[in-house]
Scaffold this active site. Structure first.
Site, mmCIF file in Angstrom:
data_model
loop_
_atom_site.group_PDB
_atom_site.id
_atom_site.type_symbol
_atom_site.label_atom_id
_atom_site.label_comp_id
_atom_site.label_asym_id
_atom_site.label_seq_id
_atom_site.Cartn_x
_atom_site.Cartn_y
_atom_site.Cartn_z
ATOM 1 N N CYS A 1 0.834 -1.265 -0.018
ATOM 2 C CA CYS A 1 -0.009 0.044 0.176
ATOM 3 C C CYS A 1 0.857 1.166 -0.051
ATOM 4 O O CYS A 1 1.778 1.388 0.827
ATOM 5 C CB CYS A 1 -0.856 0.155 1.206
ATOM 6 S SG CYS A 1 -1.896 1.558 1.398
ATOM 7 N N CYS B 1 0.466 3.388 3.589
ATOM 8 C CA CYS B 1 0.879 2.944 4.606
ATOM 9 C C CYS B 1 1.833 1.805 4.585
ATOM 10 O O CYS B 1 2.712 1.404 5.676
ATOM 11 C CB CYS B 1 -0.187 2.320 5.840
ATOM 12 S SG CYS B 1 -0.808 0.692 5.068
ATOM 13 N N CYS C 1 -6.463 -5.472 -18.940
ATOM 14 C CA CYS C 1 -7.593 -4.639 -18.429
ATOM 15 C C CYS C 1 -7.169 -3.287 -18.472
ATOM 16 O O CYS C 1 -8.006 -2.232 -18.204
ATOM 17 C CB CYS C 1 -8.386 -5.057 -17.406
ATOM 18 S SG CYS C 1 -7.292 -4.678 -15.832
ATOM 19 N N CYS D 1 -7.158 -1.166 1.456
ATOM 20 C CA CYS D 1 -6.172 -1.493 2.550
ATOM 21 C C CYS D 1 -6.766 -1.840 3.823
ATOM 22 O O CYS D 1 -7.290 -0.933 4.310
ATOM 23 C CB CYS D 1 -5.034 -0.764 2.367
ATOM 24 S SG CYS D 1 -3.849 -1.023 3.557
ATOM 25 N N CYS E 1 -5.055 0.751 6.536
ATOM 26 C CA CYS E 1 -5.370 2.190 6.545
ATOM 27 C C CYS E 1 -6.780 2.629 5.752
ATOM 28 O O CYS E 1 -6.891 3.993 5.866
ATOM 29 C CB CYS E 1 -4.226 2.960 6.122
ATOM 30 S SG CYS E 1 -3.742 2.850 4.081
ATOM 31 N N HIS F 1 -8.296 3.156 -0.658
ATOM 32 C CA HIS F 1 -8.715 2.669 -1.838
ATOM 33 C C HIS F 1 -7.848 1.992 -2.703
ATOM 34 O O HIS F 1 -6.800 2.936 -2.967
ATOM 35 C CB HIS F 1 -9.788 3.725 -2.617
ATOM 36 C CG HIS F 1 -10.189 3.310 -3.928
ATOM 37 N ND1 HIS F 1 -11.295 2.494 -3.983
ATOM 38 C CD2 HIS F 1 -9.665 3.628 -5.153
ATOM 39 C CE1 HIS F 1 -11.540 2.063 -5.605
ATOM 40 N NE2 HIS F 1 -10.744 2.745 -6.048
ATOM 41 N N HIS G 1 -10.799 -2.359 -7.281
ATOM 42 C CA HIS G 1 -12.130 -3.258 -7.433
ATOM 43 C C HIS G 1 -11.770 -4.816 -7.521
ATOM 44 O O HIS G 1 -10.962 -5.091 -8.209
ATOM 45 C CB HIS G 1 -12.960 -2.896 -8.443
ATOM 46 C CG HIS G 1 -13.543 -1.554 -7.886
ATOM 47 N ND1 HIS G 1 -13.193 -0.288 -8.316
ATOM 48 C CD2 HIS G 1 -14.897 -1.217 -7.250
ATOM 49 C CE1 HIS G 1 -13.929 0.780 -7.850
ATOM 50 N NE2 HIS G 1 -14.743 0.151 -7.112
ATOM 51 N N ASP H 1 -14.157 -12.385 -12.905
ATOM 52 C CA ASP H 1 -14.050 -12.857 -14.249
ATOM 53 C C ASP H 1 -12.690 -13.410 -14.575
ATOM 54 O O ASP H 1 -12.162 -12.832 -15.820
ATOM 55 C CB ASP H 1 -14.453 -11.432 -14.776
ATOM 56 C CG ASP H 1 -13.479 -10.308 -14.560
ATOM 57 O OD1 ASP H 1 -12.459 -10.290 -14.055
ATOM 58 O OD2 ASP H 1 -13.686 -9.269 -15.139
ATOM 59 N N ARG I 1 -10.288 -11.388 -10.113
ATOM 60 C CA ARG I 1 -9.200 -10.306 -10.521
ATOM 61 C C ARG I 1 -9.325 -9.103 -9.733
ATOM 62 O O ARG I 1 -10.396 -8.294 -9.853
ATOM 63 C CB ARG I 1 -9.525 -9.833 -12.070
ATOM 64 C CG ARG I 1 -8.932 -8.810 -12.579
ATOM 65 C CD ARG I 1 -9.235 -8.458 -14.059
ATOM 66 N NE ARG I 1 -10.499 -8.302 -14.312
ATOM 67 C CZ ARG I 1 -11.180 -7.099 -14.504
ATOM 68 N NH1 ARG I 1 -10.446 -5.953 -14.185
ATOM 69 N NH2 ARG I 1 -12.389 -6.921 -14.793
ATOM 70 N N CYS J 1 -8.304 -5.667 -9.470
ATOM 71 C CA CYS J 1 -7.952 -4.375 -10.598
ATOM 72 C C CYS J 1 -7.448 -3.421 -9.820
ATOM 73 O O CYS J 1 -8.265 -2.726 -9.039
ATOM 74 C CB CYS J 1 -9.172 -4.513 -11.348
ATOM 75 S SG CYS J 1 -9.087 -3.294 -12.655
#
Length: 142
Positions: free
Chosen positions: A49, A52, A67, A97, A100, A103, A106, A110, A119, A121
């Site tokens: 991350c 953090c 993708c 995470c 902390c 974001h 997602h 699939d 997956r 992503c």
């Protein structure tokens, strides 16, 4: 709440992160596809991350999903929290995470070519990469 949970104010996160890093990690923005610096990374190592430093993914779980974002089929144990995301008129699973609450991206079910079918992503800007920390071959299934 976990005793290892990292809690900071927005001002503290802004002081630590660059503007775009803050937008992605703390405000759930998304980097443009095919632009992330870690998309083509194939060396053995650990993905952490950016906010953090928590270990999130190992290189042997990374694969080329075509993708536009780094994709992984499995996160490290308890390193990623999954939440329902109903933004933008879609129902998705958001990856954050666990340490902390930043974001990351997602998760989509699939990827039948992987051991888990999932997956993750992930935005490159949400990650840092440490070469050589993984016990696996470079790039895994890339």
């Amino acid at each position: 709440m976990s005793p290892n949970k990292i809690i900071k104010t927005d001002a503290e996160w802004r002081a630590q992160l660059g503007d775009f890093e803050f937008k992605v990690l703390r405000e759930a923005e998304t980097e443009r596809p095919w632009t992330g610096e870690l998309l083509e990374e194939k060396r053995a190592g650990i993905y952490r991350c950016r906010a953090c430093g928590t270990e999130l993914f190992r290189s042997d779980t990374k694969f080329d999903s075509h993708c536009g974002w780094p994709s992984f089929f499995q996160a490290e144990n308890d390193a990623v929290t999954l939440l329902e995301d109903n933004t933008h008129g879609m129902v998705r699973v958001e990856a954050r995470c666990a340490a902390c609450d930043s974001h990351l991206g997602h998760v989509f079910p699939d990827a039948p070519q992987t051991p888990t079918g999932d997956r993750f992503c992930i935005n490159s800007v949400s990650l840092t990469f440490d070469e050589g920390d993984a016990d696996s071959d470079a790039g895994g299934a890339v």
